[in-house]
Design a protein around this motif. Structure first.
Motif, PDB file in Angstrom:
ATOM      1  N   ASP A  94       5.936  51.694  83.099  1.00 40.36           N
ATOM      2  CA  ASP A  94       5.858  52.009  84.520  1.00 40.36           C
ATOM      3  C   ASP A  94       7.208  52.364  85.133  1.00 40.36           C
ATOM      4  OD1 ASP A  94       3.218  51.352  84.211  1.00 40.36           O
ATOM      5  OD2 ASP A  94       3.408  49.371  85.109  1.00 40.36           O
ATOM      6  N   GLU A  95       8.274  51.856  84.575  1.00 33.92           N
ATOM      7  CA  GLU A  95       9.583  52.032  85.196  1.00 33.92           C
ATOM      8  C   GLU A  95      10.449  52.999  84.391  1.00 33.92           C
ATOM      9  OE1 GLU A  95      10.492  47.955  87.406  1.00 33.92           O
ATOM     10  OE2 GLU A  95      10.150  47.701  85.252  1.00 33.92           O
ATOM     11  N   THR A  96      11.047  53.941  85.113  1.00 34.53           N
ATOM     12  CA  THR A  96      11.927  54.903  84.465  1.00 34.53           C
ATOM     13  C   THR A  96      13.249  54.971  85.226  1.00 34.53           C
ATOM     14  OG1 THR A  96      11.042  56.742  85.754  1.00 34.53           O
ATOM     15  CG2 THR A  96      10.038  56.352  83.593  1.00 34.53           C
ATOM     16  N   ILE A  97      14.229  55.547  84.566  1.00 35.19           N
ATOM     17  CA  ILE A  97      15.550  55.761  85.163  1.00 35.19           C
ATOM     18  C   ILE A  97      15.770  57.264  85.230  1.00 35.19           C
ATOM     19  CG2 ILE A  97      18.036  55.407  84.879  1.00 35.19           C
ATOM     20  CD1 ILE A  97      17.253  52.855  83.208  1.00 35.19           C
ATOM     21  N   MET A  98      16.032  57.767  86.425  1.00 36.76           N
ATOM     22  CA  MET A  98      16.294  59.195  86.627  1.00 36.76           C
ATOM     23  C   MET A  98      17.782  59.439  86.396  1.00 36.76           C
ATOM     24  SD  MET A  98      15.571  62.279  87.337  1.00 36.76           S
ATOM     25  CE  MET A  98      14.184  62.752  88.321  1.00 36.76           C
ATOM     26  N   VAL A  99      18.091  60.246  85.407  1.00 33.84           N
ATOM     27  CA  VAL A  99      19.485  60.523  85.038  1.00 33.84           C
ATOM     28  C   VAL A  99      19.842  61.940  85.463  1.00 33.84           C
ATOM     29  CG1 VAL A  99      21.142  60.673  83.142  1.00 33.84           C
ATOM     30  CG2 VAL A  99      19.305  58.977  83.052  1.00 33.84           C
ATOM     31  N   ARG A 100      20.908  62.042  86.238  1.00 36.60           N
ATOM     32  CA  ARG A 100      21.492  63.332  86.586  1.00 36.60           C
ATOM     33  C   ARG A 100      22.901  63.342  86.011  1.00 36.60           C
ATOM     34  NH1 ARG A 100      18.888  61.174  90.734  1.00 36.60           N
ATOM     35  NH2 ARG A 100      17.020  62.202  91.487  1.00 36.60           N
ATOM     36  N   SER A 144      -0.440  71.600  89.949  1.00 33.44           N
ATOM     37  CA  SER A 144      -0.453  71.690  91.416  1.00 33.44           C
ATOM     38  C   SER A 144      -1.129  70.472  92.029  1.00 33.44           C
ATOM     39  CB  SER A 144      -1.182  72.954  91.868  1.00 33.44           C
ATOM     40  OG  SER A 144      -0.541  74.088  91.371  1.00 33.44           O
ATOM     41  N   GLU A 145      -2.173  69.993  91.367  1.00 38.54           N
ATOM     42  CA  GLU A 145      -2.903  68.824  91.865  1.00 38.54           C
ATOM     43  C   GLU A 145      -2.011  67.579  91.837  1.00 38.54           C
ATOM     44  OE1 GLU A 145      -6.513  66.187  90.161  1.00 38.54           O
ATOM     45  OE2 GLU A 145      -6.987  68.322  90.451  1.00 38.54           O
ATOM     46  N   GLU A 146      -1.287  67.384  90.736  1.00 35.51           N
ATOM     47  CA  GLU A 146      -0.384  66.226  90.629  1.00 35.51           C
ATOM     48  C   GLU A 146       0.709  66.287  91.695  1.00 35.51           C
ATOM     49  OE1 GLU A 146       0.028  64.826  86.089  1.00 35.51           O
ATOM     50  OE2 GLU A 146       0.331  66.989  86.372  1.00 35.51           O
ATOM     51  N   ILE A 147       1.233  67.471  91.934  1.00 32.74           N
ATOM     52  CA  ILE A 147       2.288  67.645  92.949  1.00 32.74           C
ATOM     53  C   ILE A 147       1.731  67.363  94.339  1.00 32.74           C
ATOM     54  CG2 ILE A 147       3.847  69.319  94.032  1.00 32.74           C
ATOM     55  CD1 ILE A 147       4.092  70.614  91.195  1.00 32.74           C
ATOM     56  N   ALA A 148       0.518  67.842  94.626  1.00 35.10           N
ATOM     57  CA  ALA A 148      -0.106  67.628  95.939  1.00 35.10           C
ATOM     58  C   ALA A 148      -0.380  66.148  96.206  1.00 35.10           C
ATOM     59  CB  ALA A 148      -1.400  68.426  96.036  1.00 35.10           C
ATOM     60  N   ASN A 149      -0.578  65.356  95.152  1.00 33.78           N
ATOM     61  CA  ASN A 149      -0.857  63.924  95.311  1.00 33.78           C
ATOM     62  C   ASN A 149       0.380  63.111  95.686  1.00 33.78           C
ATOM     63  OD1 ASN A 149      -3.604  64.115  94.842  1.00 33.78           O
ATOM     64  ND2 ASN A 149      -3.383  63.810  92.629  1.00 33.78           N
ATOM     65  N   ILE A 150       1.547  63.714  95.663  1.00 34.83           N
ATOM     66  CA  ILE A 150       2.776  63.005  96.051  1.00 34.83           C
ATOM     67  C   ILE A 150       2.879  63.031  97.564  1.00 34.83           C
ATOM     68  CG2 ILE A 150       5.288  62.949  95.881  1.00 34.83           C
ATOM     69  CD1 ILE A 150       4.962  64.410  93.149  1.00 34.83           C
ATOM     70  N   THR A 151       2.697  61.860  98.187  1.00 38.19           N
ATOM     71  CA  THR A 151       2.675  61.799  99.655  1.00 38.19           C
ATOM     72  C   THR A 151       3.615  60.755 100.243  1.00 38.19           C
ATOM     73  OG1 THR A 151       0.808  60.265  99.585  1.00 38.19           O
ATOM     74  CG2 THR A 151       0.290  62.628  99.775  1.00 38.19           C
ATOM     75  N   GLU A 152       4.262  59.962  99.398  1.00 37.27           N
ATOM     76  CA  GLU A 152       5.153  58.909  99.901  1.00 37.27           C
ATOM     77  C   GLU A 152       6.473  58.937  99.144  1.00 37.27           C
ATOM     78  OE1 GLU A 152       3.420  55.029  99.754  1.00 37.27           O
ATOM     79  OE2 GLU A 152       1.580  55.658 100.748  1.00 37.27           O
ATOM     80  N   SER A 153       7.538  58.588  99.858  1.00 37.30           N
ATOM     81  CA  SER A 153       8.837  58.465  99.186  1.00 37.30           C
ATOM     82  C   SER A 153       8.772  57.260  98.241  1.00 37.30           C
ATOM     83  CB  SER A 153       9.956  58.280 100.208  1.00 37.30           C
ATOM     84  OG  SER A 153       9.761  57.090 100.943  1.00 37.30           O
ATOM     85  N   ALA A 154       9.746  57.168  97.356  1.00 36.90           N
ATOM     86  CA  ALA A 154       9.737  56.076  96.374  1.00 36.90           C
ATOM     87  C   ALA A 154      11.155  55.604  96.101  1.00 36.90           C
ATOM     88  CB  ALA A 154       9.089  56.549  95.077  1.00 36.90           C
ATOM     89  N   MET A 155      11.272  54.332  95.767  1.00 35.44           N
ATOM     90  CA  MET A 155      12.556  53.798  95.315  1.00 35.44           C
ATOM     91  C   MET A 155      12.688  54.157  93.841  1.00 35.44           C
ATOM     92  SD  MET A 155      13.928  52.540  97.941  1.00 35.44           S
ATOM     93  CE  MET A 155      15.333  51.672  97.309  1.00 35.44           C
ATOM     94  N   GLU A 156      13.882  54.539  93.437  1.00 34.37           N
ATOM     95  CA  GLU A 156      14.062  54.908  92.044  1.00 34.37           C
ATOM     96  C   GLU A 156      15.337  54.306  91.481  1.00 34.37           C
ATOM     97  OE1 GLU A 156      14.181  59.181  91.110  1.00 34.37           O
ATOM     98  OE2 GLU A 156      16.257  59.237  91.734  1.00 34.37           O
ATOM     99  N   PHE A 157      15.265  53.984  90.203  1.00 31.21           N
ATOM    100  CA  PHE A 157      16.454  53.609  89.456  1.00 31.21           C
ATOM    101  C   PHE A 157      17.128  54.934  89.102  1.00 31.21           C
ATOM    102  CE2 PHE A 157      13.730  49.912  87.825  1.00 31.21           C
ATOM    103  CZ  PHE A 157      14.147  49.077  88.853  1.00 31.21           C
TER     104      PHE A 157
END
Length: 168
Positions: A94-100, A144-157
């Motif tokens: 469930d938990e991931t780390i976003m690396v830039r 497109s459906e998965e992208i449209a389902n994003i409706t809230e901001s999220a905390m991220e590692f």
């Protein structure tokens, strides 16, 4: 006399820079001989945590906190457009780390998903806007459906890598 001094100083600087470049190449070759490709700053393949150990460090962070961190994980996902970000598991599904990558100074190969990496840089927790989440989903090739389902901001590692070793 001043001209001779300036010429000597410039010669010294050029010689010092050439020596530093040769030293970096030796270090990079040593890493490659150990089955790693190096991206960004040169880092070593020693003294790193596993991703589940890194998760413990993340859990102690509050938004605005940063800590230096070096850890290893298998890449879960890479930006399919140009390799400008990747996600790593944080010890659980469930938990991931976003690396830039620092200053967008380097990118990962587009086919790097599933490969082992060691990353070094700074870890932090941040809130990601809906617009950014949709952008990342688009870059990851989501429907497109998965992208449209994003409706809230999220905390991220989050993680800003200054150096990455990619296992060959």
């Amino acid at each position: 006399m001043k001209k001779i001094g300036i010429i000597m100083l410039l010669s010294f600087i050029i010689t010092a820079c050439n020596t530093a470049s040769k030293n970096n190449k030796v270090t990079e070759k040593a890493i490659e001989n150990n089955s790693y490709s190096s991206f960004g700053d040169i880092i070593t393949d020693t003294d790193y945590l596993l991703s589940n150990q890194a998760l413990i460090s993340y859990k102690a962070l509050q938004p605005g906190d940063t800590i230096p961190l070096k850890f290893s994980a298998n890449i879960k996902e890479v930006c399919t457009k140009k390799g400008c970000w990747m996600t790593l598991p944080a010890g659980t599904e469930d938990e991931t780390i976003m690396v830039r990558f620092k200053d967008y100074g380097f990118f990962m190969p587009l086919d790097a998903s599933g490969k082992e990496v060691i990353v070094a840089g700074k870890a932090f927790v941040t809130e990601v806007s809906v617009a950014d989440l949709k952008h990342y989903a688009e870059d990851a090739g989501k429907s497109s459906e998965e992208i449209a389902n994003i409706t809230e901001s999220a905390m991220e590692f989050a993680f800003e890598a200054n150096g990455v070793l990619l296992k060959k």
